[in-house]
Design an enzyme around this catalytic site. Sequence first.
Site, short mmCIF file in Angstrom:
data_model
loop_
_atom_site.label_atom_id
_atom_site.label_comp_id
_atom_site.label_asym_id
_atom_site.label_seq_id
_atom_site.Cartn_x
_atom_site.Cartn_y
_atom_site.Cartn_z
N SER A 1 0.82 -1.21 0.00
CA SER A 1 0.00 0.00 0.00
C SER A 1 0.86 1.26 0.00
O SER A 1 1.89 1.33 0.68
CB SER A 1 -0.91 0.02 1.22
OG SER A 1 -1.59 1.25 1.33
N GLU B 1 0.07 3.75 1.54
CA GLU B 1 -0.03 4.30 2.91
C GLU B 1 1.27 4.11 3.68
O GLU B 1 1.55 4.85 4.62
CB GLU B 1 -1.18 3.62 3.66
CG GLU B 1 -2.56 3.96 3.14
CD GLU B 1 -3.02 5.35 3.56
OE1 GLU B 1 -2.63 5.81 4.65
OE2 GLU B 1 -3.77 5.98 2.79
N TYR C 1 -3.13 0.57 9.87
CA TYR C 1 -3.19 -0.09 8.57
C TYR C 1 -1.84 -0.02 7.86
O TYR C 1 -1.30 -1.02 7.39
CB TYR C 1 -4.28 0.55 7.71
CG TYR C 1 -4.31 0.07 6.28
CD1 TYR C 1 -4.98 -1.10 5.93
CD2 TYR C 1 -3.69 0.80 5.26
CE1 TYR C 1 -5.02 -1.54 4.61
CE2 TYR C 1 -3.72 0.37 3.94
CZ TYR C 1 -4.38 -0.80 3.63
OH TYR C 1 -4.41 -1.23 2.32
#
Length: 246
Positions: A54, A56, A77
């Site tokens: 990801s 992120e 996450y």
Amino acid sequence: FRPDEIYHLAGQSSVGVSFDQPIETIESIAVSTLNMLEAIRLTGRSVRYYNAGSSECFGNTPEPASESSSFKPRSPYATAKSAAFWAIANYREAYGIYACSGILFNHESPLRPSRFVTSKIIAAARRIRSGSNERLQLGNIDVRRDWGWAPEYVEAMWLMLQRNAPDDFLIATGETNSLSQFVEETFAQCGLDWRKHVDTNPKLLRPSEIMISQANPQKAERALGWKAKKKMRDVIEAMLANRVLP
């Protein structure tokens, strides 16, 4: 089962939910990845393994991120995804497992549940266009993201596992827009002025937020021959045209 390829896409997939459910998020992402790697190692089968990484993991990227950029996760996450990424790298080096991580930036489709802001915006704009008097409630609309089309990103996943040697790839469009621009474009495509239908709500703000997410996907274009065809406006058009969303 004797798979030749494994695409590991499972796990708690909402950044917002991860702040409320950090343990479940870590277990479903990081621990599950380790379990998959151990299953491949212990069976000794020649399996090609794709891990869903990801964007992120990078945190804020005032400069476009590449595969060599440092991770600075800002959510449970992102922390879980970072741990999974390094587990992949370790097993690849230590045990010679064919394992890749695709560091995917935001990729949208009508299959996104409504808790994701893009689907929330699309569905609300569609209802308002049909006569609803509701007002769309959003958090921080100044955040900037790179939004692509999920079906194209799945093609990139497959291409990663067709190479002779495993490697990690960043997958993105290379175009970054603000959430307010996403909202404005969505409502404009519905023939509406978004400022008449949207409110910002402080209760929807996250404890910590990535303000800007930018990407440099040149490695994927060079090594995989992959380049995003749909950018933000194309993604919105495709989602509005699809009947899966309510």
